[in-house]
Design a protein around this motif. Structure first.
Motif, PDB file in Angstrom:
ATOM      1  N   TYR A 100       0.804  -1.219   0.000  1.00  0.00           N
ATOM      2  CA  TYR A 100       0.000   0.000   0.000  1.00  0.00           C
ATOM      3  C   TYR A 100       0.839   1.271   0.000  1.00  0.00           C
ATOM      4  CZ  TYR A 100      -3.546  -3.376   1.482  1.00  0.00           C
ATOM      5  OH  TYR A 100      -4.370  -4.468   1.577  1.00  0.00           O
ATOM      6  N   SER A 101       2.096   1.183   0.453  1.00  0.00           N
ATOM      7  CA  SER A 101       2.963   2.364   0.507  1.00  0.00           C
ATOM      8  C   SER A 101       4.409   1.936   0.710  1.00  0.00           C
ATOM      9  CB  SER A 101       2.538   3.273   1.662  1.00  0.00           C
ATOM     10  OG  SER A 101       3.467   4.320   1.849  1.00  0.00           O
ATOM     11  N   THR A 102       5.317   2.648   0.076  1.00  0.00           N
ATOM     12  CA  THR A 102       6.741   2.381   0.301  1.00  0.00           C
ATOM     13  C   THR A 102       7.140   2.755   1.726  1.00  0.00           C
ATOM     14  OG1 THR A 102       7.299   4.545  -0.606  1.00  0.00           O
ATOM     15  CG2 THR A 102       7.379   2.672  -2.126  1.00  0.00           C
ATOM     16  N   ALA A 103       6.326   3.539   2.417  1.00  0.00           N
ATOM     17  CA  ALA A 103       6.599   3.919   3.809  1.00  0.00           C
ATOM     18  C   ALA A 103       6.279   2.784   4.790  1.00  0.00           C
ATOM     19  CB  ALA A 103       5.796   5.159   4.189  1.00  0.00           C
ATOM     20  N   HIS A 104       5.513   1.792   4.348  1.00  0.00           N
ATOM     21  CA  HIS A 104       5.128   0.688   5.227  1.00  0.00           C
ATOM     22  C   HIS A 104       6.280  -0.306   5.351  1.00  0.00           C
ATOM     23  CE1 HIS A 104       0.543   1.387   4.489  1.00  0.00           C
ATOM     24  NE2 HIS A 104       1.145   2.407   5.080  1.00  0.00           N
ATOM     25  N   VAL A 105       6.694  -0.552   6.592  1.00  0.00           N
ATOM     26  CA  VAL A 105       7.860  -1.390   6.868  1.00  0.00           C
ATOM     27  C   VAL A 105       7.465  -2.804   7.303  1.00  0.00           C
ATOM     28  CG1 VAL A 105       9.918  -1.622   8.325  1.00  0.00           C
ATOM     29  CG2 VAL A 105       9.206   0.636   7.501  1.00  0.00           C
ATOM     30  N   ALA A 106       6.502  -2.917   8.222  1.00  0.00           N
ATOM     31  CA  ALA A 106       6.123  -4.230   8.757  1.00  0.00           C
ATOM     32  C   ALA A 106       4.716  -4.161   9.336  1.00  0.00           C
ATOM     33  CB  ALA A 106       7.101  -4.664   9.839  1.00  0.00           C
ATOM     34  N   MET A 107       4.081  -5.343   9.454  1.00  0.00           N
ATOM     35  CA  MET A 107       2.728  -5.419  10.010  1.00  0.00           C
ATOM     36  C   MET A 107       2.481  -6.827  10.528  1.00  0.00           C
ATOM     37  SD  MET A 107      -0.454  -6.439   8.167  1.00  0.00           S
ATOM     38  CE  MET A 107      -1.438  -7.331   9.287  1.00  0.00           C
ATOM     39  N   THR A 167      10.600  12.007   8.159  1.00  0.00           N
ATOM     40  CA  THR A 167      11.836  11.561   8.812  1.00  0.00           C
ATOM     41  C   THR A 167      11.540  10.844  10.128  1.00  0.00           C
ATOM     42  OG1 THR A 167      12.091  13.679   9.934  1.00  0.00           O
ATOM     43  CG2 THR A 167      13.192  13.436   7.793  1.00  0.00           C
ATOM     44  N   ASP A 168      10.277  10.520  10.371  1.00  0.00           N
ATOM     45  CA  ASP A 168       9.874   9.868  11.609  1.00  0.00           C
ATOM     46  C   ASP A 168       9.499   8.410  11.354  1.00  0.00           C
ATOM     47  OD1 ASP A 168      10.111  12.390  12.732  1.00  0.00           O
ATOM     48  OD2 ASP A 168       7.982  12.826  12.494  1.00  0.00           O
ATOM     49  N   MET A 169       9.777   7.558  12.314  1.00  0.00           N
ATOM     50  CA  MET A 169       9.315   6.180  12.284  1.00  0.00           C
ATOM     51  C   MET A 169       8.200   6.066  13.320  1.00  0.00           C
ATOM     52  SD  MET A 169      11.261   2.567  12.831  1.00  0.00           S
ATOM     53  CE  MET A 169      11.307   2.613  14.606  1.00  0.00           C
ATOM     54  N   VAL A 170       7.126   5.373  12.968  1.00  0.00           N
ATOM     55  CA  VAL A 170       5.997   5.206  13.872  1.00  0.00           C
ATOM     56  C   VAL A 170       5.674   3.721  13.999  1.00  0.00           C
ATOM     57  CG1 VAL A 170       3.594   5.835  14.348  1.00  0.00           C
ATOM     58  CG2 VAL A 170       5.065   7.439  13.123  1.00  0.00           C
ATOM     59  N   VAL A 171       5.565   3.255  15.250  1.00  0.00           N
ATOM     60  CA  VAL A 171       5.142   1.890  15.540  1.00  0.00           C
ATOM     61  C   VAL A 171       3.757   2.012  16.178  1.00  0.00           C
ATOM     62  CG1 VAL A 171       5.655  -0.252  16.757  1.00  0.00           C
ATOM     63  CG2 VAL A 171       7.539   1.185  15.912  1.00  0.00           C
ATOM     64  N   GLN A 172       2.747   1.548  15.448  1.00  0.00           N
ATOM     65  CA  GLN A 172       1.363   1.685  15.905  1.00  0.00           C
ATOM     66  C   GLN A 172       0.875   0.358  16.470  1.00  0.00           C
ATOM     67  OE1 GLN A 172       0.735   2.572  11.945  1.00  0.00           O
ATOM     68  NE2 GLN A 172       0.578   4.770  12.194  1.00  0.00           N
ATOM     69  N   HIS A 173       0.208   0.436  17.619  1.00  0.00           N
ATOM     70  CA  HIS A 173      -0.323  -0.750  18.292  1.00  0.00           C
ATOM     71  C   HIS A 173      -1.857  -0.617  18.307  1.00  0.00           C
ATOM     72  CE1 HIS A 173       3.779  -1.548  19.573  1.00  0.00           C
ATOM     73  NE2 HIS A 173       3.858  -0.295  19.956  1.00  0.00           N
ATOM     74  N   TYR A 174      -2.490  -0.969  17.188  1.00  0.00           N
ATOM     75  CA  TYR A 174      -3.934  -0.769  17.036  1.00  0.00           C
ATOM     76  C   TYR A 174      -4.762  -1.827  17.752  1.00  0.00           C
ATOM     77  CZ  TYR A 174      -3.177   2.621  13.297  1.00  0.00           C
ATOM     78  OH  TYR A 174      -2.805   3.717  12.571  1.00  0.00           O
ATOM     79  N   LEU A 201      -9.415  -7.936  17.605  1.00  0.00           N
ATOM     80  CA  LEU A 201      -8.285  -7.833  16.688  1.00  0.00           C
ATOM     81  C   LEU A 201      -7.306  -6.774  17.167  1.00  0.00           C
ATOM     82  CD1 LEU A 201      -6.971  -8.486  13.855  1.00  0.00           C
ATOM     83  CD2 LEU A 201      -8.228  -6.483  13.021  1.00  0.00           C
ATOM     84  N   PHE A 202      -6.030  -7.141  17.194  1.00  0.00           N
ATOM     85  CA  PHE A 202      -4.935  -6.216  17.473  1.00  0.00           C
ATOM     86  C   PHE A 202      -4.008  -6.252  16.263  1.00  0.00           C
ATOM     87  CE2 PHE A 202      -6.564  -7.242  21.610  1.00  0.00           C
ATOM     88  CZ  PHE A 202      -6.493  -6.037  22.310  1.00  0.00           C
ATOM     89  N   MET A 203      -3.469  -5.099  15.896  1.00  0.00           N
ATOM     90  CA  MET A 203      -2.598  -4.998  14.738  1.00  0.00           C
ATOM     91  C   MET A 203      -1.448  -4.054  15.062  1.00  0.00           C
ATOM     92  SD  MET A 203      -3.582  -3.496  10.951  1.00  0.00           S
ATOM     93  CE  MET A 203      -4.544  -4.892  10.404  1.00  0.00           C
ATOM     94  N   THR A 204      -0.238  -4.464  14.723  1.00  0.00           N
ATOM     95  CA  THR A 204       0.932  -3.606  14.888  1.00  0.00           C
ATOM     96  C   THR A 204       1.458  -3.270  13.507  1.00  0.00           C
ATOM     97  OG1 THR A 204       1.495  -4.625  16.997  1.00  0.00           O
ATOM     98  CG2 THR A 204       3.239  -3.403  15.880  1.00  0.00           C
ATOM     99  N   ASN A 205       1.604  -1.981  13.239  1.00  0.00           N
ATOM    100  CA  ASN A 205       2.113  -1.490  11.958  1.00  0.00           C
ATOM    101  C   ASN A 205       3.352  -0.648  12.227  1.00  0.00           C
ATOM    102  OD1 ASN A 205      -0.274  -2.514  10.989  1.00  0.00           O
ATOM    103  ND2 ASN A 205      -1.211  -0.559  10.570  1.00  0.00           N
ATOM    104  N   VAL A 206       4.350  -0.794  11.372  1.00  0.00           N
ATOM    105  CA  VAL A 206       5.549   0.032  11.439  1.00  0.00           C
ATOM    106  C   VAL A 206       5.648   0.770  10.114  1.00  0.00           C
ATOM    107  CG1 VAL A 206       8.061   0.075  11.714  1.00  0.00           C
ATOM    108  CG2 VAL A 206       6.691  -1.651  12.928  1.00  0.00           C
ATOM    109  N   GLU A 207       5.798   2.098  10.193  1.00  0.00           N
ATOM    110  CA  GLU A 207       5.937   2.869   8.964  1.00  0.00           C
ATOM    111  C   GLU A 207       6.806   4.089   9.175  1.00  0.00           C
ATOM    112  OE1 GLU A 207       2.141   4.777   7.598  1.00  0.00           O
ATOM    113  OE2 GLU A 207       1.316   3.572   9.221  1.00  0.00           O
ATOM    114  N   ASN A 208       7.348   4.563   8.079  1.00  0.00           N
ATOM    115  CA  ASN A 208       8.173   5.765   8.081  1.00  0.00           C
ATOM    116  C   ASN A 208       7.356   6.891   7.455  1.00  0.00           C
ATOM    117  OD1 ASN A 208      10.546   4.528   9.117  1.00  0.00           O
ATOM    118  ND2 ASN A 208      10.929   3.644   7.119  1.00  0.00           N
TER     119      ASN A 208
END
Length: 177
Positions: free
Chosen positions: A49-56, A75-82, A65-72
């Motif tokens: 979905y995006s070159t900014a998406h690193v892992a899920m 210049t920031d990296m965000v680790v989301q714990h949905y 449902l819980f989901m963890t997404n890592v994206e850039n």
């Protein structure tokens, strides 16, 4: 039908920002199941979905449902714990109360991140995907720093435009009969 996004704003999120965009889908709304789409999302799907998406990764705990997404973003990296808060076939609402934003990849800040999507019928054979993303900052200083760095401004808005279009294309592809 009018969009019924929850927006997830409260007095505790007074330093929050929200971005909303809509994307056309050439399918009838009743043919789409957003809950099924989000539950069946794989890491390769997410990365596409995006070159900014690193892992899920996603999992169920006590039926939630819980989901963890890592994206850039910029210049920031965000680790989301949905956590999936509400869902139906036409609407999903996730919230990450403790996303870890690494400003300039160095400074860790905890932010809230809403992610919400809804399908709205437009005609008998078309609909619209409405996407909301945002960030809830702990204070005005962090909100300003993030905005200057791009996380709460230009980069987040551009990211939504790109990934939302990719979401709509994937939904259309997966639910075409």
């Amino acid at each position: 039908m009018k969009a019924m996004l929850k927006n997830q704003m409260s007095p505790d999120t007074k330093y929050g920002v929200r971005y909303v965009e809509s994307f056309s889908i050439s399918l009838p709304a009743e043919q789409i199941d957003l809950y099924k789409w989000i539950v069946e999302m794989t890491e390769p799907d997410y990365k596409s979905y995006s070159t900014a998406h690193v892992a899920m990764n996603s999992y169920f705990e006590n039926g939630v449902l819980f989901m963890t997404n890592v994206e850039n973003i910029g210049t920031d990296m965000v680790v989301q714990h949905y956590e999936l808060k509400n869902h139906s076939a036409q609407h999903v609402q996730l919230y990450s109360a403790k996303s870890e934003a690494f400003i300039m990849r160095w400074f860790r800040v905890i932010v809230g991140v809403p992610w919400e999507m809804q399908i709205i019928p437009k005609s008998s054979d078309t609909c619209e995907l409405i996407c909301l993303v945002g960030a809830d900052y702990p204070n005005l200083f962090i909100k300003t720093a993030a905005w200057l760095n791009g996380l709460g401004g230009t980069f987040l808005s551009k990211h939504l435009s790109k990934e939302g279009k990719a979401f709509a294309n994937d939904i259309e592809r997966k639910f075409r009969r």
